[in-house]
Design a protein around this motif. Structure first.
Motif, PDB file in Angstrom:
ATOM      1  N   HIS A 115       0.770  -1.235   0.000  1.00 48.62           N
ATOM      2  CA  HIS A 115       0.000   0.000   0.000  1.00 48.62           C
ATOM      3  C   HIS A 115       0.810   1.299   0.000  1.00 48.62           C
ATOM      4  O   HIS A 115       0.279   2.348  -0.383  1.00 48.62           O
ATOM      5  N   SER A 174      -2.547  -4.223   7.064  1.00 47.34           N
ATOM      6  CA  SER A 174      -3.085  -2.883   7.237  1.00 47.34           C
ATOM      7  C   SER A 174      -1.962  -1.867   7.424  1.00 47.34           C
ATOM      8  O   SER A 174      -1.034  -2.082   8.205  1.00 47.34           O
ATOM      9  N   ILE A 198      -5.503   1.343   6.503  1.00 48.05           N
ATOM     10  CA  ILE A 198      -5.428   1.559   5.060  1.00 48.05           C
ATOM     11  C   ILE A 198      -5.155   0.208   4.411  1.00 48.05           C
ATOM     12  O   ILE A 198      -4.072  -0.354   4.550  1.00 48.05           O
ATOM     13  N   ARG A 199      -6.138  -0.319   3.733  1.00 48.47           N
ATOM     14  CA  ARG A 199      -6.002  -1.624   3.104  1.00 48.47           C
ATOM     15  C   ARG A 199      -7.184  -1.840   2.168  1.00 48.47           C
ATOM     16  O   ARG A 199      -8.215  -1.169   2.295  1.00 48.47           O
ATOM     17  N   ARG A 200      -7.028  -2.761   1.253  1.00 50.35           N
ATOM     18  CA  ARG A 200      -8.087  -3.103   0.308  1.00 50.35           C
ATOM     19  C   ARG A 200      -8.436  -4.579   0.418  1.00 50.35           C
ATOM     20  O   ARG A 200      -7.543  -5.392   0.620  1.00 50.35           O
ATOM     21  N   PRO A 201      -9.712  -4.928   0.293  1.00 54.70           N
ATOM     22  CA  PRO A 201     -10.872  -4.065   0.050  1.00 54.70           C
ATOM     23  C   PRO A 201     -11.644  -3.718   1.312  1.00 54.70           C
ATOM     24  O   PRO A 201     -12.668  -3.040   1.245  1.00 54.70           O
ATOM     25  N   HIS A 202     -11.192  -4.161   2.478  1.00 53.44           N
ATOM     26  CA  HIS A 202     -11.997  -4.055   3.695  1.00 53.44           C
ATOM     27  C   HIS A 202     -11.593  -2.892   4.588  1.00 53.44           C
ATOM     28  O   HIS A 202     -12.041  -2.814   5.735  1.00 53.44           O
ATOM     29  N   GLY A 205      -9.332   3.055   1.420  1.00 50.14           N
ATOM     30  CA  GLY A 205      -8.626   3.002   0.148  1.00 50.14           C
ATOM     31  C   GLY A 205      -7.516   4.036   0.065  1.00 50.14           C
ATOM     32  O   GLY A 205      -7.462   4.983   0.838  1.00 50.14           O
ATOM     33  N   HIS A 206      -6.632   3.853  -0.902  1.00 52.90           N
ATOM     34  CA  HIS A 206      -5.486   4.750  -1.053  1.00 52.90           C
ATOM     35  C   HIS A 206      -5.915   6.199  -1.277  1.00 52.90           C
ATOM     36  O   HIS A 206      -5.362   7.124  -0.667  1.00 52.90           O
ATOM     37  N   ASP A 208      -8.796   7.720  -0.547  1.00 54.93           N
ATOM     38  CA  ASP A 208      -9.434   8.299   0.639  1.00 54.93           C
ATOM     39  C   ASP A 208      -8.405   8.609   1.719  1.00 54.93           C
ATOM     40  O   ASP A 208      -8.485   9.649   2.390  1.00 54.93           O
TER      41      ASP A 208
END
Length: 240
Positions: A115, A174, A198-202, A205-206, A208
């Motif tokens: 990330h 995260s 900060i992580r995807r998808p839960h 997002g980068h 935001d």
């Protein structure tokens, strides 16, 4: 058959309302927990691919990445001696800049690898043109406070450090981001602002995360402070 827990399970990765067989959890829940624990352990003990990350950060176009190891010589020492992770083995000579960017492995190098470059790329697009940004720093075996030494050496007014967060059984990848005004050795944690999960998808997002960091940076420049004096509530910054 639908149960009370079904709609709640769709809203959180937390293990809630687990099915049971007699007095024990179902085998699939036990296996899922064991897998999550293994992923968390791997994240904590994993190492950061500095060369690959360096290539990604170089592509941001803000200078040649600089690798700064902490005073912890290896992962085992890093985990048992948090104090060594808070200071660099050596502070490089850096040209002055308004903003210092530090990318640290922290307690999840996997999160940093996944990330960090994406968050910084999005953040750079949000920053005002009058803010000078130093070359990206890659910090290994590092805790958040290590960035204070780098920021002070760079005479920076602001420091942003993105770092792998402590893994849990719901998230092992995260990333956290910390904003500090006037970074210097000995800065208290209460003088920082944190954007976490900060992580995807839960998670966050980068894009935001970058917008939130940009708001914090703008607010910090306005009141010349971060931490408990600076708030970001529902997308609107307040001070006090």
């Amino acid at each position: 058959m639908s149960t009370f827990w079904d709609p709640l399970r769709h809203r959180t990765p937390a293990r809630i309302g687990l099915d049971r067989v007699g007095d024990a959890a179902r085998t699939r829940h036990v296996l899922e927990s064991a897998e999550a624990l293994a992923l968390a352990r791997d994240a904590v003990h994993g190492s950061l691919d500095v060369d690959r990350l360096g290539d990604e950060l170089r592509a941001l176009g803000i200078g040649e990445p600089v690798h700064v190891p902490s005073a912890a010589p290896d992962r085992a020492t890093y985990l048992s001696r948090p104090d060594l992770g808070r200071r660099p083995a050596d502070v490089p000579v850096l040209a002055p800049a308004d903003l210092t960017l530090v990318v640290a492995d922290g307690l999840s190098a996997e999160a940093t690898a996944l990330h960090a470059a994406g968050v910084l790329a999005a953040l750079l697009a949000e920053l005002p043109g009058d803010l000078t940004v130093g070359p990206p720093i890659i910090a290994t075996q590092a805790r958040v406070a290590l960035a204070d030494h780098i920021g002070a050496a760079q005479e920076a007014r602001l420091c942003v450090v993105v770092i792998g967060e402590r893994p849990g059984l719901s998230a092992h990848d995260s990333l956290g981001a910390y904003v500090t005004w006037a970074p210097a050795p000995g800065t208290a944690d209460s003088a920082r602002n944190c954007v976490s999960n900060i992580r995807r998808p839960h998670g966050l997002g980068h894009a935001d995360a970058a917008r939130t960091l940009a708001r914090l940076i703008a607010g910090a420049r306005r009141i010349e402070a971060t931490g408990v004096q600076l708030k970001d509530t529902s997308g609107r910054l307040t001070d006090g």
